[in-house]
Design a protein around this motif. Sequence first.
Motif, PDB file in Angstrom:
ATOM      1  N   VAL A 448     -34.666  33.141  35.032  1.00  0.00           N
ATOM      2  CA  VAL A 448     -33.642  33.634  34.110  1.00  0.00           C
ATOM      3  C   VAL A 448     -34.243  34.430  32.958  1.00  0.00           C
ATOM      4  O   VAL A 448     -33.687  35.449  32.533  1.00  0.00           O
ATOM      5  CB  VAL A 448     -32.744  32.480  33.599  1.00  0.00           C
ATOM      6  N   LYS A 449     -35.394  34.008  32.428  1.00  0.00           N
ATOM      7  CA  LYS A 449     -35.954  34.744  31.285  1.00  0.00           C
ATOM      8  C   LYS A 449     -36.429  36.135  31.706  1.00  0.00           C
ATOM      9  O   LYS A 449     -36.286  37.105  30.955  1.00  0.00           O
ATOM     10  CB  LYS A 449     -37.098  33.945  30.653  1.00  0.00           C
ATOM     11  N   ASP A 450     -36.988  36.220  32.893  1.00  0.00           N
ATOM     12  CA  ASP A 450     -37.400  37.541  33.382  1.00  0.00           C
ATOM     13  C   ASP A 450     -36.177  38.413  33.671  1.00  0.00           C
ATOM     14  O   ASP A 450     -36.216  39.635  33.501  1.00  0.00           O
ATOM     15  CB  ASP A 450     -38.240  37.390  34.654  1.00  0.00           C
ATOM     16  N   GLU A 451     -35.118  37.792  34.152  1.00  0.00           N
ATOM     17  CA  GLU A 451     -33.903  38.542  34.452  1.00  0.00           C
ATOM     18  C   GLU A 451     -33.300  39.112  33.171  1.00  0.00           C
ATOM     19  O   GLU A 451     -32.887  40.260  33.127  1.00  0.00           O
ATOM     20  CB  GLU A 451     -32.891  37.631  35.158  1.00  0.00           C
ATOM     21  N   TYR A 452     -33.245  38.309  32.126  1.00  0.00           N
ATOM     22  CA  TYR A 452     -32.573  38.715  30.892  1.00  0.00           C
ATOM     23  C   TYR A 452     -33.480  39.499  29.939  1.00  0.00           C
ATOM     24  O   TYR A 452     -32.990  40.280  29.119  1.00  0.00           O
ATOM     25  CB  TYR A 452     -31.998  37.490  30.164  1.00  0.00           C
ATOM     26  N   GLY A 453     -34.771  39.258  29.989  1.00  0.00           N
ATOM     27  CA  GLY A 453     -35.667  39.929  29.044  1.00  0.00           C
ATOM     28  C   GLY A 453     -35.295  39.549  27.610  1.00  0.00           C
ATOM     29  O   GLY A 453     -34.982  38.392  27.315  1.00  0.00           O
ATOM     30  N   SER A 454     -35.264  40.536  26.733  1.00  0.00           N
ATOM     31  CA  SER A 454     -34.992  40.241  25.320  1.00  0.00           C
ATOM     32  C   SER A 454     -33.555  39.750  25.110  1.00  0.00           C
ATOM     33  O   SER A 454     -33.255  39.092  24.108  1.00  0.00           O
ATOM     34  CB  SER A 454     -35.266  41.473  24.462  1.00  0.00           C
ATOM     35  N   SER A 455     -32.663  40.046  26.044  1.00  0.00           N
ATOM     36  CA  SER A 455     -31.270  39.602  25.873  1.00  0.00           C
ATOM     37  C   SER A 455     -31.105  38.115  26.189  1.00  0.00           C
ATOM     38  O   SER A 455     -30.010  37.568  26.043  1.00  0.00           O
ATOM     39  CB  SER A 455     -30.328  40.433  26.753  1.00  0.00           C
ATOM     40  N   TYR A 456     -32.184  37.457  26.586  1.00  0.00           N
ATOM     41  CA  TYR A 456     -32.111  36.012  26.809  1.00  0.00           C
ATOM     42  C   TYR A 456     -31.682  35.299  25.526  1.00  0.00           C
ATOM     43  O   TYR A 456     -31.033  34.261  25.578  1.00  0.00           O
ATOM     44  CB  TYR A 456     -33.459  35.472  27.305  1.00  0.00           C
ATOM     45  N   PHE A 457     -32.024  35.877  24.396  1.00  0.00           N
ATOM     46  CA  PHE A 457     -31.601  35.331  23.099  1.00  0.00           C
ATOM     47  C   PHE A 457     -30.086  35.132  23.070  1.00  0.00           C
ATOM     48  O   PHE A 457     -29.575  34.118  22.589  1.00  0.00           O
ATOM     49  CB  PHE A 457     -32.043  36.290  21.977  1.00  0.00           C
ATOM     50  N   MET A 458     -29.362  36.110  23.587  1.00  0.00           N
ATOM     51  CA  MET A 458     -27.899  36.021  23.553  1.00  0.00           C
ATOM     52  C   MET A 458     -27.403  34.907  24.476  1.00  0.00           C
ATOM     53  O   MET A 458     -26.499  34.145  24.130  1.00  0.00           O
ATOM     54  CB  MET A 458     -27.289  37.370  23.966  1.00  0.00           C
ATOM     55  N   LEU A 459     -27.996  34.815  25.657  1.00  0.00           N
ATOM     56  CA  LEU A 459     -27.577  33.779  26.602  1.00  0.00           C
ATOM     57  C   LEU A 459     -27.851  32.388  26.038  1.00  0.00           C
ATOM     58  O   LEU A 459     -26.996  31.495  26.078  1.00  0.00           O
ATOM     59  CB  LEU A 459     -28.323  33.968  27.935  1.00  0.00           C
ATOM     60  N   LYS A 463     -25.216  29.310  25.048  1.00  0.00           N
ATOM     61  CA  LYS A 463     -25.324  27.949  25.575  1.00  0.00           C
ATOM     62  C   LYS A 463     -25.381  26.944  24.427  1.00  0.00           C
ATOM     63  O   LYS A 463     -24.674  25.925  24.442  1.00  0.00           O
ATOM     64  CB  LYS A 463     -26.577  27.852  26.464  1.00  0.00           C
ATOM     65  N   ARG A 464     -26.204  27.249  23.435  1.00  0.00           N
ATOM     66  CA  ARG A 464     -26.365  26.328  22.308  1.00  0.00           C
ATOM     67  C   ARG A 464     -25.068  26.193  21.514  1.00  0.00           C
ATOM     68  O   ARG A 464     -24.714  25.110  21.054  1.00  0.00           O
ATOM     69  CB  ARG A 464     -27.477  26.856  21.403  1.00  0.00           C
ATOM     70  N   SER A 465     -24.350  27.287  21.394  1.00  0.00           N
ATOM     71  CA  SER A 465     -23.143  27.279  20.570  1.00  0.00           C
ATOM     72  C   SER A 465     -21.987  26.556  21.257  1.00  0.00           C
ATOM     73  O   SER A 465     -21.294  25.752  20.647  1.00  0.00           O
ATOM     74  CB  SER A 465     -22.704  28.710  20.253  1.00  0.00           C
ATOM     75  N   PHE A 466     -21.783  26.880  22.521  1.00  0.00           N
ATOM     76  CA  PHE A 466     -20.623  26.310  23.207  1.00  0.00           C
ATOM     77  C   PHE A 466     -20.900  24.925  23.792  1.00  0.00           C
ATOM     78  O   PHE A 466     -19.980  24.159  24.029  1.00  0.00           O
ATOM     79  CB  PHE A 466     -20.155  27.262  24.319  1.00  0.00           C
ATOM     80  N   ILE A 477     -28.044  28.119  35.576  1.00  0.00           N
ATOM     81  CA  ILE A 477     -28.351  29.361  34.843  1.00  0.00           C
ATOM     82  C   ILE A 477     -29.614  29.175  34.001  1.00  0.00           C
ATOM     83  O   ILE A 477     -30.573  29.921  34.138  1.00  0.00           O
ATOM     84  CB  ILE A 477     -27.195  29.869  33.952  1.00  0.00           C
ATOM     85  N   ILE A 478     -29.588  28.177  33.118  1.00  0.00           N
ATOM     86  CA  ILE A 478     -30.776  27.879  32.299  1.00  0.00           C
ATOM     87  C   ILE A 478     -31.444  26.634  32.875  1.00  0.00           C
ATOM     88  O   ILE A 478     -30.806  25.580  32.977  1.00  0.00           O
ATOM     89  CB  ILE A 478     -30.379  27.659  30.828  1.00  0.00           C
ATOM     90  N   PRO A 479     -32.708  26.743  33.284  1.00  0.00           N
ATOM     91  CA  PRO A 479     -33.327  25.608  33.975  1.00  0.00           C
ATOM     92  C   PRO A 479     -33.580  24.425  33.049  1.00  0.00           C
ATOM     93  O   PRO A 479     -33.619  24.586  31.830  1.00  0.00           O
ATOM     94  CB  PRO A 479     -34.646  26.191  34.496  1.00  0.00           C
ATOM     95  N   LEU A 480     -33.748  23.260  33.638  1.00  0.00           N
ATOM     96  CA  LEU A 480     -34.025  22.042  32.853  1.00  0.00           C
ATOM     97  C   LEU A 480     -35.356  22.163  32.138  1.00  0.00           C
ATOM     98  O   LEU A 480     -36.295  22.746  32.664  1.00  0.00           O
ATOM     99  CB  LEU A 480     -34.046  20.826  33.786  1.00  0.00           C
TER     100      LEU A 480
END
Lengths: 480, 277
Positions: A448-459, A463-466, A477-480
Amino acid sequence: MPLSREAIVEGLRRIVGPDAVVTDEKVLVESSVDNFRKLQNIFDVHTMPVPAAVALPADTAQVARVLTWANDNGVNVIPRTGATATEGGLESAVPDSVILDGSAMNEIVKVDPYNMQATCQCGVPLQALEDRAREHGLTTGHSPQSKPVAHMGGLVATRSIGQFSTLYGGIEDMVVGLEAVFPGGEVCRIKNVPRRAAGPDIRHIVIGNEGALCFITEVTVKLFPYFPENNVFLGWTLKDMGLGFEVLRDVMVNGYKPSVARVYDPGDAGIHFSHFAAPDDCVLLFMAEGAAGIAKATADGIQAIVDQHPECTQVPSEYIETWFNDLCWDASKIIAEDERIRQTRNVNRTTEISADWSSINEIYQAAKQRIIDEIPDITMMGGHSSHSYINGTNMYFNYFFNVVGVGPEEETEKYYLPIIGIICEETLKRGGSIVHHHGMGKARAPWVKDEYGSSYFMLETLKRSFDPNGVMNKGTIIPL
Amino acid sequence: MTALRIAVGFKVTPDYEALRPADWARAATGHSAHGEAVRYVRRVFNVFDEAALELALRLRDARAERGLETSLVAFSVAGREADPFLVTLQALGYEGARVEPDADLDFAPAATAELVAAATRRLGGEVLLLGSRCGPGDTGLVPFLAAEALGRPNLPGVTAVEPAADRLRVTFSAGDRALRATITPPCVLAVGNALVSMLRVPTLKDRLAVRDSVITTLTPEDLGVDVPAALSREPSALVGLETIDRSRAGVVVGGATPGEEARALYEEHLRARLERI
């Protein structure tokens, strides 16, 4: 202090009623996996943590109460409807999870032919909605192979796409509005409007969240006029996938919108088209549909484009139409496939990616060659492009292997994950996306981090917010 | 211990599962309509033949575990549509052969059986395995007629074959009973509803290893079979096919008491059916 299994079951019974909580051991064991580890269900050998219960809420209020309770008690919730996921999104990654199954919420709320939209609860099978739309001479335009068995909630949650996407778009293009419930029990409705510019399009927080942020309880989707009598089928054989991609590009760049636009490589074509294609033939095919004038103009335009390539040999359209009429997977086909796997231990898997026109053929060639060279016991390695856009297309890798020397429970580790790894590596290397339409699930979450690159911050922030307590579908989506 | 050669005759058929109901109706209205309706459907192994092919491979493997040598040959009375299937079989260890008919042999069991018997003589095979029957309209006569032409016993409804010293232990069904016979080849085995019904799949490396293998092509003339004459000896001719309506529906049987419901069930739904039996 985590709740005991007994306390989890009791808590659920208080909310949805005792009859709506399933604790049958066989159901629970089968619910510990989805089609990503389908061999575990086929051979009845299970390795994943067994969920504590399957709960079937009757309405949005019950969903909200379950999510509030789960959030307060740190219970992992795996949202599910039709259970047709293929990427491990429905696996219980941690012990004592709760499967929150929306399949009992199966009411078609409204079909509105004037405004060309339909509203349904999450557990409505797509086929049921399609059948209802057809009564009005309309169609949802959405037709994944899983149409007879997949449900609307899951289709939206996994950012599904159908076989006619080149004309109608993916589910994200069809969803008008929806209702979703977040871990604290917050019920959010996004209203049904044709378009709005009131800030970010928050539908996209929900569409494709794979149960990692919220539970989708209701969706409203667009409807389209249905003109099957105007369908035109076109097909060609050719020797080169590169040329096939070029023709697809020409069709898309020139603005044509066939509902189906595909090119199959020789391996994949051998499965579907060996009655007219030679073993080294690729197959290029199209379906044009819509109002008579549109269908004819689309077919004529495509014909003119392909006619510029004498390397393409046209085949009778009946071949394509007959293939088209047998596309969807119903329960009988799934049972037959399971039996074939049981007897032969020959397993079919798929992995879909997307990339721009410059990269797609390179990704296809590189991944295919590496898989043939590096993975043992491969019996077929091929694929097709089936969803095209003006700037690129997808590649649907389709492969079979014999499971040799390991038990069914080790199939993913010995074969499937290494193949996915190769495809992801070759795709990321060339700037493509590692998931075109099956979702990340847990299978592709490690990338997932390679897929999103710098936009991983948004993902990660979403997750943290909701889901601040991390109770929504851990590991997806986000691994354990 | 002598080596054993096993021949398996198979047929490639249209995938009838891929036909829509409307195409089925067309396929079942007669000989020529059948050909037209199935022309554009992909091809698959006839299911009983697929079972026969896998049973032969398993028999070979079981004999190999006992140090017994077995050779396999698969053949089809067919046009080039059988070639991809023969390549697959070659990759699994079969020799492959095709008998190219000079006439349409659909629904022609006598002529087909003559060609099957002649091919078995030419290609060798103390054991001939065939599927019990094929697609719609098939009479199931081919194994019997081929056995007669070869002068061999024929066991119908075979569901399993195992090695037993010099012989074969064959499980087969007769009516509703499962029987087991120990037989000495030569023989013809007609495979029925075997539990093992699906063919294993060769790897890409298996396929690569046989890429230069040749499919033996034989003509009826090569085999000394006069097909037009054989066709004239067909015991029957197909004049039409009809689909049987097996559609189902659910109804709620009404009645104030269980007795009334039972009577309604009998009068409205069962009586006419029972009278037709």
